[in-house]
Enzyme design. Structure first.
Site: not given
Ligand code: OAD
Length: 325
Positions: A88-91, A162, A164, A181
Protein backbone atom coordinates in the site's frame (compact mmCIF):
# COMPACT_ATOMS: atom_id res chain seq x y z
CA UNK A 1 15.87 59.58 -18.06
CA UNK A 2 14.76 55.99 -17.73
CA UNK A 3 11.98 54.88 -20.05
CA UNK A 4 8.61 54.28 -18.50
CA UNK A 5 8.22 50.51 -18.59
CA UNK A 6 5.12 48.32 -18.42
CA UNK A 7 6.06 47.65 -14.79
CA UNK A 8 5.96 51.40 -13.98
CA UNK A 9 2.57 51.67 -15.65
CA UNK A 10 1.16 48.94 -13.47
CA UNK A 11 2.55 50.52 -10.34
CA UNK A 12 1.12 53.93 -11.13
CA UNK A 13 -2.27 52.28 -11.68
CA UNK A 14 -2.02 50.78 -8.26
CA UNK A 15 -1.40 54.11 -6.57
CA UNK A 16 -3.88 56.46 -8.21
CA UNK A 17 -4.97 59.58 -6.29
CA UNK A 18 -8.22 57.91 -5.16
CA UNK A 19 -6.11 55.54 -3.10
CA UNK A 20 -4.81 58.28 -0.84
CA UNK A 21 -7.54 57.58 1.71
CA UNK A 22 -6.68 53.87 1.97
CA UNK A 23 -4.54 52.37 4.70
CA UNK A 24 -1.20 50.77 3.84
CA UNK A 25 -2.63 47.25 4.08
CA UNK A 26 -5.62 48.16 1.90
CA UNK A 27 -3.30 49.66 -0.71
CA UNK A 28 -1.12 46.59 -0.68
CA UNK A 29 -4.07 44.24 -1.03
CA UNK A 30 -5.49 46.34 -3.90
CA UNK A 31 -2.12 46.25 -5.60
CA UNK A 32 -1.85 42.47 -5.20
CA UNK A 33 -5.35 41.99 -6.62
CA UNK A 34 -4.40 44.15 -9.58
CA UNK A 35 -1.23 42.13 -10.25
CA UNK A 36 -3.08 38.83 -9.93
CA UNK A 37 -5.75 39.95 -12.40
CA UNK A 38 -3.02 41.05 -14.76
CA UNK A 39 -1.19 37.75 -14.54
CA UNK A 40 -4.50 35.92 -15.16
CA UNK A 41 -5.04 37.99 -18.29
CA UNK A 42 -1.52 37.23 -19.46
CA UNK A 43 -2.14 33.54 -18.92
CA UNK A 44 -5.40 33.67 -20.88
CA UNK A 45 -3.66 35.40 -23.77
CA UNK A 46 -0.68 33.04 -23.62
CA UNK A 47 1.64 36.02 -23.19
CA UNK A 48 5.30 35.04 -22.66
CA UNK A 49 4.47 31.34 -23.15
CA UNK A 50 7.58 29.58 -24.31
CA UNK A 51 6.72 26.21 -25.75
CA UNK A 52 9.34 23.60 -25.00
CA UNK A 53 7.19 20.61 -25.94
CA UNK A 54 5.20 20.55 -29.18
CA UNK A 55 2.16 19.65 -27.16
CA UNK A 56 1.63 19.43 -23.42
CA UNK A 57 0.55 15.81 -23.49
CA UNK A 58 2.19 12.42 -23.19
CA UNK A 59 2.47 12.55 -27.02
CA UNK A 60 4.54 15.74 -26.66
CA UNK A 61 6.87 13.93 -24.22
CA UNK A 62 7.13 10.94 -26.56
CA UNK A 63 8.06 13.19 -29.51
CA UNK A 64 10.62 14.92 -27.30
CA UNK A 65 12.24 11.55 -26.49
CA UNK A 66 11.99 10.33 -30.11
CA UNK A 67 13.64 13.45 -31.45
CA UNK A 68 16.69 12.48 -29.38
CA UNK A 69 16.27 15.62 -27.34
CA UNK A 70 17.11 13.81 -24.15
CA UNK A 71 19.80 11.46 -22.97
CA UNK A 72 19.76 12.39 -19.29
CA UNK A 73 16.36 11.43 -17.99
CA UNK A 74 15.82 11.55 -14.23
CA UNK A 75 12.96 9.53 -12.79
CA UNK A 76 11.56 10.19 -9.32
CA UNK A 77 9.25 7.73 -7.59
CA UNK A 78 7.09 7.19 -4.56
CA UNK A 79 4.93 4.46 -3.13
CA UNK A 80 2.46 4.62 -6.05
CA UNK A 81 4.80 2.64 -8.32
CA UNK A 82 4.66 -0.31 -5.94
CA UNK A 83 0.95 -0.51 -5.15
CA UNK A 84 0.32 -2.95 -8.01
CA UNK A 85 2.95 -5.23 -6.39
CA UNK A 86 0.67 -5.38 -3.34
CA UNK A 87 2.36 -2.78 -1.13
CA UNK A 88 0.00 0.00 0.00
CA UNK A 89 1.02 3.62 -0.35
CA UNK A 90 0.92 5.95 2.67
CA UNK A 91 -1.65 8.65 2.06
CA UNK A 92 -4.35 7.34 -0.29
CA UNK A 93 -7.63 7.69 1.58
CA UNK A 94 -8.75 4.36 3.10
CA UNK A 95 -6.15 2.10 1.40
CA UNK A 96 -3.08 4.13 2.50
CA UNK A 97 -0.93 2.77 5.29
CA UNK A 98 -1.46 5.80 7.51
CA UNK A 99 -5.20 5.01 7.58
CA UNK A 100 -4.68 1.41 8.62
CA UNK A 101 -2.41 1.35 11.63
CA UNK A 102 -5.04 1.28 14.38
CA UNK A 103 -3.91 -2.08 15.75
CA UNK A 104 -0.48 -0.65 16.61
CA UNK A 105 -2.04 1.90 18.97
CA UNK A 106 0.35 4.65 17.86
CA UNK A 107 0.08 8.22 19.17
CA UNK A 108 -0.29 9.25 15.48
CA UNK A 109 0.32 7.20 12.30
CA UNK A 110 3.65 8.66 11.23
CA UNK A 111 5.19 7.74 14.61
CA UNK A 112 5.88 4.28 13.23
CA UNK A 113 8.55 5.85 10.98
CA UNK A 114 9.94 8.31 13.52
CA UNK A 115 13.36 7.63 14.96
CA UNK A 116 12.55 8.76 18.52
CA UNK A 117 9.49 6.53 18.66
CA UNK A 118 11.42 3.60 17.14
CA UNK A 119 14.15 3.94 19.79
CA UNK A 120 11.62 3.55 22.60
CA UNK A 121 9.26 1.12 20.91
CA UNK A 122 10.63 -0.66 17.80
CA UNK A 123 8.14 -3.52 17.79
CA UNK A 124 5.34 -1.91 15.76
CA UNK A 125 7.82 -1.09 13.00
CA UNK A 126 9.14 -4.65 12.79
CA UNK A 127 5.68 -6.22 12.82
CA UNK A 128 4.57 -3.85 10.08
CA UNK A 129 7.73 -4.35 8.02
CA UNK A 130 7.26 -8.12 8.03
CA UNK A 131 3.67 -7.70 6.93
CA UNK A 132 4.47 -5.15 4.27
CA UNK A 133 7.46 -6.75 2.67
CA UNK A 134 7.05 -10.47 2.32
CA UNK A 135 9.88 -12.17 0.50
CA UNK A 136 9.78 -12.57 -3.29
CA UNK A 137 7.91 -9.41 -4.16
CA UNK A 138 7.76 -8.75 -7.87
CA UNK A 139 8.60 -5.37 -9.40
CA UNK A 140 5.83 -3.71 -11.40
CA UNK A 141 5.67 -2.63 -15.02
CA UNK A 142 6.66 0.88 -13.87
CA UNK A 143 9.87 -0.51 -12.35
CA UNK A 144 10.69 -2.31 -15.58
CA UNK A 145 9.97 0.83 -17.59
CA UNK A 146 12.65 2.61 -15.53
CA UNK A 147 14.99 -0.35 -16.06
CA UNK A 148 14.33 -0.14 -19.81
CA UNK A 149 15.22 3.56 -19.85
CA UNK A 150 18.48 2.56 -18.20
CA UNK A 151 19.11 -0.31 -20.67
CA UNK A 152 18.62 2.15 -23.53
CA UNK A 153 21.23 4.52 -22.09
CA UNK A 154 18.64 7.26 -21.49
CA UNK A 155 18.51 7.21 -17.69
CA UNK A 156 20.80 9.56 -15.78
CA UNK A 157 19.47 8.48 -12.37
CA UNK A 158 16.42 7.10 -10.59
CA UNK A 159 15.55 8.75 -7.28
CA UNK A 160 13.20 6.74 -5.11
CA UNK A 161 11.54 7.33 -1.76
CA UNK A 162 10.62 3.66 -1.57
CA UNK A 163 12.32 1.29 0.83
CA UNK A 164 10.88 -1.87 -0.72
CA UNK A 165 14.01 -2.61 -2.81
CA UNK A 166 11.92 -3.32 -5.92
CA UNK A 167 14.19 -1.18 -8.09
CA UNK A 168 17.16 -3.34 -7.10
CA UNK A 169 15.17 -6.50 -7.71
CA UNK A 170 14.22 -5.29 -11.20
CA UNK A 171 17.94 -5.25 -12.00
CA UNK A 172 18.46 -1.49 -12.13
CA UNK A 173 22.24 -1.00 -11.74
CA UNK A 174 23.11 0.36 -8.26
CA UNK A 175 24.96 3.35 -9.75
CA UNK A 176 21.71 4.45 -11.41
CA UNK A 177 19.81 4.36 -8.13
CA UNK A 178 19.51 6.85 -5.28
CA UNK A 179 17.43 5.49 -2.42
CA UNK A 180 16.58 8.78 -0.72
CA UNK A 181 14.89 7.19 2.29
CA UNK A 182 17.30 4.29 2.57
CA UNK A 183 16.44 0.69 1.90
CA UNK A 184 14.94 -2.22 3.73
CA UNK A 185 15.83 -5.89 3.43
CA UNK A 186 13.22 -8.07 5.09
CA UNK A 187 15.87 -10.58 6.28
CA UNK A 188 17.66 -8.08 8.59
CA UNK A 189 16.10 -9.30 11.77
CA UNK A 190 16.03 -7.07 14.81
CA UNK A 191 18.88 -4.72 13.97
CA UNK A 192 17.72 -1.29 12.83
CA UNK A 193 17.21 -1.55 9.08
CA UNK A 194 19.07 0.76 6.78
CA UNK A 195 16.08 3.02 6.19
CA UNK A 196 15.75 6.70 6.98
CA UNK A 197 13.27 7.42 9.72
CA UNK A 198 11.69 10.85 10.15
CA UNK A 199 14.19 12.81 12.23
CA UNK A 200 17.25 11.32 10.50
CA UNK A 201 19.50 12.78 7.82
CA UNK A 202 19.13 11.46 4.29
CA UNK A 203 22.08 9.46 2.92
CA UNK A 204 25.13 11.39 1.79
CA UNK A 205 24.73 9.88 -1.66
CA UNK A 206 21.42 11.72 -1.97
CA UNK A 207 22.89 15.19 -1.37
CA UNK A 208 25.98 14.50 -3.42
CA UNK A 209 24.00 13.15 -6.38
CA UNK A 210 21.33 15.85 -6.57
CA UNK A 211 23.89 18.62 -7.02
CA UNK A 212 25.48 16.80 -9.93
CA UNK A 213 22.40 15.30 -11.55
CA UNK A 214 19.57 17.80 -11.55
CA UNK A 215 21.26 20.59 -13.52
CA UNK A 216 22.05 17.98 -16.23
CA UNK A 217 18.56 16.51 -16.55
CA UNK A 218 16.84 16.96 -19.89
CA UNK A 219 13.59 15.22 -18.91
CA UNK A 220 12.13 14.58 -15.47
CA UNK A 221 9.52 11.87 -14.92
CA UNK A 222 7.79 11.73 -11.53
CA UNK A 223 5.64 8.72 -10.66
CA UNK A 224 3.41 7.69 -7.80
CA UNK A 225 4.24 10.26 -5.17
CA UNK A 226 2.20 12.82 -3.26
CA UNK A 227 5.38 14.97 -3.18
CA UNK A 228 4.73 16.11 0.36
CA UNK A 229 7.86 14.84 2.11
CA UNK A 230 10.87 17.14 2.01
CA UNK A 231 13.58 17.42 0.84
CA UNK A 232 12.59 14.89 -1.85
CA UNK A 233 9.50 16.84 -2.94
CA UNK A 234 11.40 19.98 -3.89
CA UNK A 235 13.78 18.14 -6.21
CA UNK A 236 11.33 18.85 -9.03
CA UNK A 237 12.38 22.50 -8.82
CA UNK A 238 16.06 21.69 -9.21
CA UNK A 239 16.00 20.97 -12.96
CA UNK A 240 16.62 23.70 -15.53
CA UNK A 241 13.59 25.83 -16.40
CA UNK A 242 13.72 24.34 -19.91
CA UNK A 243 13.57 20.73 -18.71
CA UNK A 244 10.16 19.13 -19.42
CA UNK A 245 8.52 17.46 -16.42
CA UNK A 246 6.03 14.61 -16.71
CA UNK A 247 3.91 13.62 -13.73
CA UNK A 248 2.32 10.16 -13.88
CA UNK A 249 0.08 9.89 -10.85
CA UNK A 250 -3.47 9.18 -9.74
CA UNK A 251 -3.89 12.82 -8.77
CA UNK A 252 -2.30 16.16 -9.57
CA UNK A 253 0.25 17.01 -6.89
CA UNK A 254 2.61 19.90 -6.15
CA UNK A 255 0.76 22.35 -8.37
CA UNK A 256 2.34 25.79 -8.24
CA UNK A 257 0.58 28.31 -6.09
CA UNK A 258 -0.42 31.46 -8.03
CA UNK A 259 0.73 33.68 -5.22
CA UNK A 260 4.14 31.98 -5.16
CA UNK A 261 4.40 32.47 -8.91
CA UNK A 262 3.42 36.08 -8.54
CA UNK A 263 6.32 36.63 -6.17
CA UNK A 264 8.67 34.90 -8.60
CA UNK A 265 9.01 31.78 -6.44
CA UNK A 266 8.77 28.88 -8.84
CA UNK A 267 7.80 25.98 -6.62
CA UNK A 268 5.84 23.19 -8.23
CA UNK A 269 4.25 22.33 -11.56
CA UNK A 270 2.36 24.64 -13.88
CA UNK A 271 0.01 22.38 -15.78
CA UNK A 272 -2.08 25.10 -17.36
CA UNK A 273 -1.07 25.17 -21.07
CA UNK A 274 -1.99 28.86 -21.26
CA UNK A 275 0.28 29.75 -18.38
CA UNK A 276 2.70 32.60 -18.82
CA UNK A 277 5.40 30.32 -17.43
CA UNK A 278 7.46 28.04 -19.66
CA UNK A 279 5.14 25.44 -21.12
CA UNK A 280 6.90 22.27 -20.10
CA UNK A 281 4.83 20.46 -17.45
CA UNK A 282 2.58 17.52 -18.37
CA UNK A 283 0.25 15.65 -16.03
CA UNK A 284 -0.93 12.19 -16.99
CA UNK A 285 -3.53 11.29 -14.42
CA UNK A 286 -4.04 7.59 -13.82
CA UNK A 287 -2.30 4.40 -12.82
CA UNK A 288 1.53 4.37 -13.06
CA UNK A 289 1.71 1.03 -14.86
CA UNK A 290 -0.89 2.14 -17.41
CA UNK A 291 0.96 5.44 -17.96
CA UNK A 292 4.30 3.64 -18.42
CA UNK A 293 2.69 1.12 -20.77
CA UNK A 294 1.27 3.95 -22.84
CA UNK A 295 4.68 5.64 -23.01
CA UNK A 296 6.29 2.34 -24.04
CA UNK A 297 3.65 1.75 -26.73
CA UNK A 298 4.05 5.23 -28.16
CA UNK A 299 7.83 4.82 -28.15
CA UNK A 300 7.58 1.42 -29.86
CA UNK A 301 9.12 -0.32 -26.83
CA UNK A 302 6.11 -2.29 -25.69
CA UNK A 303 7.24 -5.78 -26.73
CA UNK A 304 10.65 -5.20 -25.20
CA UNK A 305 9.09 -4.01 -21.94
CA UNK A 306 6.72 -6.96 -21.69
CA UNK A 307 9.53 -9.42 -22.42
CA UNK A 308 11.76 -7.80 -19.80
CA UNK A 309 9.03 -8.09 -17.19
CA UNK A 310 8.00 -11.66 -18.09
CA UNK A 311 11.57 -12.95 -18.06
CA UNK A 312 12.37 -11.32 -14.75
CA UNK A 313 9.14 -12.47 -13.10
CA UNK A 314 9.96 -16.04 -14.22
CA UNK A 315 13.38 -15.70 -12.60
CA UNK A 316 11.78 -14.52 -9.33
CA UNK A 317 9.26 -17.40 -9.40
CA UNK A 318 12.09 -19.89 -9.97
CA UNK A 319 14.06 -18.46 -7.04
CA UNK A 320 10.97 -18.64 -4.85
CA UNK A 321 10.34 -22.28 -5.67
CA UNK A 322 14.05 -23.08 -5.17
CA UNK A 323 13.96 -21.39 -1.74
CA UNK A 324 10.88 -23.30 -0.66
CA UNK A 325 12.46 -26.73 -1.38
P1 OAD B 1 2.12 8.77 -0.66
O1 OAD B 1 1.24 7.71 -0.15
O2 OAD B 1 2.23 10.01 0.12
O3 OAD B 1 1.67 9.18 -2.14
C1 OAD B 1 1.43 8.21 -3.13
C2 OAD B 1 0.90 8.92 -4.37
O4 OAD B 1 0.78 7.98 -5.40
C3 OAD B 1 -0.49 9.53 -4.17
O5 OAD B 1 -0.55 10.77 -4.84
C4 OAD B 1 -1.42 8.51 -4.84
O6 OAD B 1 -2.58 9.10 -5.40
C5 OAD B 1 -0.53 7.97 -5.93
N1 OAD B 1 -0.80 6.57 -6.32
C6 OAD B 1 -1.06 5.50 -5.53
N2 OAD B 1 -1.14 4.37 -6.26
C7 OAD B 1 -0.91 4.74 -7.55
C8 OAD B 1 -0.86 4.04 -8.78
N3 OAD B 1 -1.02 2.72 -8.86
N4 OAD B 1 -0.63 4.75 -9.91
C9 OAD B 1 -0.45 6.10 -9.86
N5 OAD B 1 -0.48 6.81 -8.73
C10 OAD B 1 -0.70 6.15 -7.58
O7 OAD B 1 3.56 8.10 -0.88
P2 OAD B 1 4.96 8.81 -1.08
O8 OAD B 1 4.82 10.06 -1.86
O9 OAD B 1 5.90 7.79 -1.58
O10 OAD B 1 8.59 8.20 4.18
O11 OAD B 1 5.33 9.17 0.42
C11 OAD B 1 6.55 9.79 0.69
C12 OAD B 1 7.11 9.35 2.02
O12 OAD B 1 6.11 9.50 3.03
C13 OAD B 1 7.48 7.89 2.07
O13 OAD B 1 8.77 7.62 1.54
C14 OAD B 1 7.43 7.61 3.54
C15 OAD B 1 6.17 8.35 3.90
O14 OAD B 1 6.09 8.79 5.21
C16 OAD B 1 9.24 7.53 5.12
O15 OAD B 1 8.88 6.47 5.52
C17 OAD B 1 10.46 8.20 5.65
Amino acid sequence: MDEKTEEDEQESHASSSKDDDLSGIEKMSKYLMFKLTLSDTEEKMGVKAKQILQELTIRGIVDFIKENKCRNIITMAGAGISTSAGIPDFRSPSSGLYYNLQKYKLPYPQAIFEIDFFKTNPEPFFVLAKELFPEHLKPTLSHYFIKLLSDKGLLLRHYTQNIDTLERISGLPPEKLVEAHGTFHSGQGVVKPDIIFFGEMLPERFYHSIDNDFPKADLLIIMGSSLVVQPFASLIDKVKSTCPRLLINKEKVSVQDRLFRFFGLSHGFVFDPKSSECARDVAWIGDCDTGCKLLAEELGWNEELEKLMETDHRRIDAEKSEASK
